[in-house]
Design an enzyme around this catalytic site. Sequence first.
Site, PDB file in Angstrom:
ATOM      1  N   ASN A 117      -0.521   3.885   1.270  1.00  0.00           N
ATOM      2  CA  ASN A 117      -1.254   4.626   2.257  1.00  0.00           C
ATOM      3  C   ASN A 117      -0.433   4.704   3.686  1.00  0.00           C
ATOM      4  O   ASN A 117      -0.403   3.604   4.257  1.00  0.00           O
ATOM      5  CB  ASN A 117      -2.711   4.217   2.467  1.00  0.00           C
ATOM      6  CG  ASN A 117      -3.460   4.868   3.688  1.00  0.00           C
ATOM      7  OD1 ASN A 117      -2.911   5.314   4.392  1.00  0.00           O
ATOM      8  ND2 ASN A 117      -4.822   5.085   3.280  1.00  0.00           N
TER       9      ASN A 117
ATOM     10  N   ASP B 107      -7.746  -5.302   0.362  1.00  0.00           N
ATOM     11  CA  ASP B 107      -8.802  -4.568  -0.596  1.00  0.00           C
ATOM     12  C   ASP B 107      -9.910  -4.395   0.418  1.00  0.00           C
ATOM     13  O   ASP B 107     -10.348  -5.443   1.194  1.00  0.00           O
ATOM     14  CB  ASP B 107      -9.062  -4.986  -1.811  1.00  0.00           C
ATOM     15  CG  ASP B 107      -9.470  -4.055  -2.747  1.00  0.00           C
ATOM     16  OD1 ASP B 107      -9.522  -2.970  -2.362  1.00  0.00           O
ATOM     17  OD2 ASP B 107     -10.536  -4.550  -3.527  1.00  0.00           O
ATOM     18  N   SER B 108     -10.627  -3.437   0.481  1.00  0.00           N
ATOM     19  CA  SER B 108     -11.800  -3.241   1.173  1.00  0.00           C
ATOM     20  C   SER B 108     -12.680  -2.207   0.557  1.00  0.00           C
ATOM     21  O   SER B 108     -12.062  -1.328  -0.155  1.00  0.00           O
ATOM     22  CB  SER B 108     -11.248  -2.811   2.622  1.00  0.00           C
ATOM     23  OG  SER B 108     -10.731  -1.562   2.581  1.00  0.00           O
TER      24      SER B 108
ATOM     25  N   THR C 144       0.813  -1.322   0.070  1.00  0.00           N
ATOM     26  CA  THR C 144      -0.053  -0.132  -0.019  1.00  0.00           C
ATOM     27  C   THR C 144       0.810   1.075   0.021  1.00  0.00           C
ATOM     28  O   THR C 144       2.037   1.188   0.296  1.00  0.00           O
ATOM     29  CB  THR C 144      -0.978  -0.039   1.301  1.00  0.00           C
ATOM     30  OG1 THR C 144      -1.672   1.288   1.036  1.00  0.00           O
ATOM     31  CG2 THR C 144      -0.247  -0.021   2.547  1.00  0.00           C
TER      32      THR C 144
ATOM     33  N   LYS D 133      -2.434   3.596   6.620  1.00  0.00           N
ATOM     34  CA  LYS D 133      -2.788   2.094   6.739  1.00  0.00           C
ATOM     35  C   LYS D 133      -1.315   1.197   7.068  1.00  0.00           C
ATOM     36  O   LYS D 133      -1.686   0.059   7.556  1.00  0.00           O
ATOM     37  CB  LYS D 133      -3.183   1.773   4.885  1.00  0.00           C
ATOM     38  CG  LYS D 133      -3.780   0.105   5.195  1.00  0.00           C
ATOM     39  CD  LYS D 133      -4.021  -0.265   3.780  1.00  0.00           C
ATOM     40  CE  LYS D 133      -5.631   0.358   3.543  1.00  0.00           C
ATOM     41  NZ  LYS D 133      -6.035  -0.362   2.451  1.00  0.00           N
TER      42      LYS D 133
END
Length: 121
Positions: free
Chosen positions: A12, A72-73, A10, A15
Amino acid sequence: MRAPEIVLATRNPKKCRELSTLLKTPGIRWRSLADYPNAPAVREDGRTFHENAIKKARAIARRTGRWALADDSGLEVRLLDGAPGVRSARFAGRHGDDRANNAKLLRILRGYPASQRQARF
């Protein structure tokens, strides 16, 4: 002996911090894509969260030569049969436009009582 390294697939930073804290394991060093600026952006075009996570982990593992972990969400709304689901980030069109995504969802759900607006992330 160096600690094994696992790449969190990721970009992010929030995250990465959350996952590395949750997954903190003695002897494992968690890396992020910030450590691999040339890692590819993986197109999340799977039909399920599972497919997208596997696709990302495999692509990043191939590029970095390290084990990789991906997720993944998205938001699944019961009244919408699980939509927007894997399309959550681009539900209203442009990827990542949370304001537009929320506005579209509220427009669709207008007229339904709050008691029927069940969803999960």
